[in-house]
Motif scaffolding. Structure first.
Motif, PDB file in Angstrom:
ATOM      1  N   GLY A   1      -0.151 -10.921 -40.171  1.00  0.00           N
ATOM      2  CA  GLY A   1       0.034 -11.984 -41.146  1.00  0.00           C
ATOM      3  C   GLY A   1      -0.803 -13.201 -40.795  1.00  0.00           C
ATOM      4  N   HIS A   2      -1.467 -13.794 -41.805  1.00  0.00           N
ATOM      5  CA  HIS A   2      -2.334 -14.961 -41.616  1.00  0.00           C
ATOM      6  C   HIS A   2      -2.017 -16.021 -42.661  1.00  0.00           C
ATOM      7  N   THR A   3      -2.354 -17.272 -42.338  1.00  0.00           N
ATOM      8  CA  THR A   3      -2.158 -18.383 -43.261  1.00  0.00           C
ATOM      9  C   THR A   3      -3.422 -19.230 -43.323  1.00  0.00           C
ATOM     10  N   ASP A   4      -3.450 -20.175 -44.276  1.00  0.00           N
ATOM     11  CA  ASP A   4      -4.548 -21.140 -44.279  1.00  0.00           C
ATOM     12  C   ASP A   4      -4.226 -22.232 -43.259  1.00  0.00           C
ATOM     13  N   ASP A   5      -5.087 -23.239 -43.139  1.00  0.00           N
ATOM     14  CA  ASP A   5      -4.916 -24.215 -42.055  1.00  0.00           C
ATOM     15  C   ASP A   5      -4.010 -25.387 -42.402  1.00  0.00           C
ATOM     16  N   ARG A   6      -3.378 -25.365 -43.564  1.00  0.00           N
ATOM     17  CA  ARG A   6      -2.423 -26.429 -43.899  1.00  0.00           C
ATOM     18  C   ARG A   6      -1.093 -26.144 -43.226  1.00  0.00           C
ATOM     19  N   GLY A   7      -0.419 -27.167 -42.779  1.00  0.00           N
ATOM     20  CA  GLY A   7       0.880 -27.009 -42.141  1.00  0.00           C
ATOM     21  C   GLY A   7       0.761 -26.966 -40.632  1.00  0.00           C
ATOM     22  N   GLY A   8       1.908 -27.074 -39.986  1.00  0.00           N
ATOM     23  CA  GLY A   8       1.964 -27.064 -38.529  1.00  0.00           C
ATOM     24  C   GLY A   8       1.847 -25.663 -37.964  1.00  0.00           C
ATOM     25  N   ARG A   9       1.616 -25.583 -36.674  1.00  0.00           N
ATOM     26  CA  ARG A   9       1.413 -24.298 -36.001  1.00  0.00           C
ATOM     27  C   ARG A   9       2.648 -23.401 -36.106  1.00  0.00           C
ATOM     28  N   GLU A  10       3.817 -23.956 -35.816  1.00  0.00           N
ATOM     29  CA  GLU A  10       5.045 -23.164 -35.844  1.00  0.00           C
ATOM     30  C   GLU A  10       5.366 -22.677 -37.251  1.00  0.00           C
ATOM     31  N   TYR A  11       5.184 -23.564 -38.242  1.00  0.00           N
ATOM     32  CA  TYR A  11       5.445 -23.181 -39.630  1.00  0.00           C
ATOM     33  C   TYR A  11       4.517 -22.048 -40.054  1.00  0.00           C
ATOM     34  N   ASN A  12       3.244 -22.151 -39.707  1.00  0.00           N
ATOM     35  CA  ASN A  12       2.277 -21.123 -40.097  1.00  0.00           C
ATOM     36  C   ASN A  12       2.528 -19.803 -39.378  1.00  0.00           C
ATOM     37  N   LEU A  13       2.975 -19.860 -38.133  1.00  0.00           N
ATOM     38  CA  LEU A  13       3.320 -18.611 -37.438  1.00  0.00           C
ATOM     39  C   LEU A  13       4.502 -17.928 -38.122  1.00  0.00           C
ATOM     40  N   ALA A  14       5.503 -18.728 -38.538  1.00  0.00           N
ATOM     41  CA  ALA A  14       6.665 -18.162 -39.223  1.00  0.00           C
ATOM     42  C   ALA A  14       6.270 -17.597 -40.585  1.00  0.00           C
ATOM     43  N   LEU A  15       5.442 -18.314 -41.341  1.00  0.00           N
ATOM     44  CA  LEU A  15       4.997 -17.841 -42.647  1.00  0.00           C
ATOM     45  C   LEU A  15       4.141 -16.580 -42.510  1.00  0.00           C
ATOM     46  N   GLY A  16       3.266 -16.543 -41.517  1.00  0.00           N
ATOM     47  CA  GLY A  16       2.462 -15.345 -41.273  1.00  0.00           C
ATOM     48  C   GLY A  16       3.332 -14.147 -40.924  1.00  0.00           C
ATOM     49  N   GLN A  17       4.402 -14.379 -40.161  1.00  0.00           N
ATOM     50  CA  GLN A  17       5.316 -13.291 -39.815  1.00  0.00           C
ATOM     51  C   GLN A  17       6.042 -12.790 -41.060  1.00  0.00           C
ATOM     52  N   LYS A  18       6.462 -13.710 -41.934  1.00  0.00           N
ATOM     53  CA  LYS A  18       7.127 -13.298 -43.173  1.00  0.00           C
ATOM     54  C   LYS A  18       6.182 -12.499 -44.057  1.00  0.00           C
ATOM     55  N   ARG A  19       4.920 -12.871 -44.099  1.00  0.00           N
ATOM     56  CA  ARG A  19       3.938 -12.121 -44.886  1.00  0.00           C
ATOM     57  C   ARG A  19       3.742 -10.720 -44.318  1.00  0.00           C
ATOM     58  N   ALA A  20       3.618 -10.626 -43.001  1.00  0.00           N
ATOM     59  CA  ALA A  20       3.463  -9.318 -42.367  1.00  0.00           C
ATOM     60  C   ALA A  20       4.704  -8.455 -42.587  1.00  0.00           C
ATOM     61  N   GLU A  21       5.883  -9.055 -42.487  1.00  0.00           N
ATOM     62  CA  GLU A  21       7.131  -8.313 -42.697  1.00  0.00           C
ATOM     63  C   GLU A  21       7.279  -7.861 -44.134  1.00  0.00           C
ATOM     64  N   SER A  22       6.828  -8.662 -45.102  1.00  0.00           N
ATOM     65  CA  SER A  22       6.961  -8.250 -46.503  1.00  0.00           C
ATOM     66  C   SER A  22       6.061  -7.051 -46.799  1.00  0.00           C
ATOM     67  N   VAL A  23       4.863  -7.007 -46.223  1.00  0.00           N
ATOM     68  CA  VAL A  23       3.987  -5.843 -46.407  1.00  0.00           C
ATOM     69  C   VAL A  23       4.574  -4.643 -45.670  1.00  0.00           C
ATOM     70  N   ARG A  24       5.122  -4.860 -44.484  1.00  0.00           N
ATOM     71  CA  ARG A  24       5.744  -3.765 -43.727  1.00  0.00           C
ATOM     72  C   ARG A  24       6.928  -3.193 -44.507  1.00  0.00           C
ATOM     73  N   ARG A  25       7.752  -4.048 -45.097  1.00  0.00           N
ATOM     74  CA  ARG A  25       8.883  -3.578 -45.898  1.00  0.00           C
ATOM     75  C   ARG A  25       8.416  -2.817 -47.137  1.00  0.00           C
ATOM     76  N   ALA A  26       7.354  -3.313 -47.782  1.00  0.00           N
ATOM     77  CA  ALA A  26       6.819  -2.617 -48.966  1.00  0.00           C
ATOM     78  C   ALA A  26       6.332  -1.226 -48.594  1.00  0.00           C
ATOM     79  N   LEU A  27       5.673  -1.098 -47.443  1.00  0.00           N
ATOM     80  CA  LEU A  27       5.230   0.215 -46.972  1.00  0.00           C
ATOM     81  C   LEU A  27       6.428   1.102 -46.643  1.00  0.00           C
ATOM     82  N   GLY A  28       7.457   0.509 -46.050  1.00  0.00           N
ATOM     83  CA  GLY A  28       8.674   1.256 -45.730  1.00  0.00           C
ATOM     84  C   GLY A  28       9.387   1.758 -46.969  1.00  0.00           C
ATOM     85  N   LEU A  29       9.395   0.959 -48.035  1.00  0.00           N
ATOM     86  CA  LEU A  29      10.029   1.386 -49.283  1.00  0.00           C
ATOM     87  C   LEU A  29       9.294   2.562 -49.916  1.00  0.00           C
ATOM     88  N   LEU A  30       8.029   2.717 -49.594  1.00  0.00           N
ATOM     89  CA  LEU A  30       7.239   3.841 -50.103  1.00  0.00           C
ATOM     90  C   LEU A  30       7.292   5.058 -49.181  1.00  0.00           C
TER      91      LEU A  30
END
Length: 180
Positions: free
Chosen positions: A113-142
């Motif tokens: 998971g990746h983000t753009d450079d807006r926002g703080g480091r911790e926030y972007n790490l959390a958002l990147g993890q949520k993005r990676a998890e959402s793709v992982r869940r979508a693959l799991g549902l398939l």
């Protein structure tokens, strides 16, 4: 008495460090069947004088490896600003990668998971993890097994495109599927 104990322990340490094994003369065992040069058989300037070649095959980095590349339809899912919802436009990428992973249960993928450079480091790490998890869940549902997938976040640390305009930031809001 102290000197005697000191001398005996020093002698014991030095005797323990001495070894009769010559490390330079240990033969190389070749289990592949190809010949291997023995130590000391190198001639001047590293040439082998009468010895066989090692049998090591050079790696060709230009050859494509389907295990490392994955499906040809793409491996990147893009996201809207401050969102981790997979868009319907990217469903074909998810479907193709799910079919690729289900075809061989030995294949493993890491969703980064990746983000753009807006926002703080911790926030972007959390958002990147949520993005990676959402793709992982979508693959799991398939039907992709959880054991085949891992989700990690890089936040804003590895941008795909340098720049602070909206087009560059849109390319950085992504989840990449990497095959191992």
């Amino acid at each position: 008495m102290k000197n005697l104990i000191w001398a005996l322990s020093l002698t014991a340490v030095l005797a323990g460090c001495a070894s009769g094994v010559k490390l330079d003369d240990v033969p190389v065992v070749d289990k592949s069947g190809a010949g291997v040069t023995q130590p000391g058989s190198m001639g001047a300037e590293g040439s082998t004088s009468g010895a066989t070649k090692s049998g090591v095959t050079p790696v060709d980095l230009s050859a494509s490896n389907s295990v490392a590349t994955g499906p040809s339809s793409g491996r990147i899912v893009y996201f809207d600003y401050d969102s981790y919802a997979v868009k319907p436009d990217d469903q074909t990428v998810i479907d193709a990668n799910a079919r690729y992973l289900k075809a061989d249960k030995a294949r493993h993928a890491v969703v980064e998971g990746h983000t753009d450079d807006r926002g703080g480091r911790e926030y972007n790490l959390a958002l990147g993890q949520k993005r990676a998890e959402s793709v992982r869940r979508a693959l799991g549902l398939l039907g992709v097994a959880d054991a085949q997938l891992e989700a990690v976040s890089f936040g804003k640390e590895k941008p795909a495109v340098q720049g602070s305009d909206e087009a560059a930031m849109a390319k950085n809001r992504r989840a990449e599927i990497s095959y191992r």
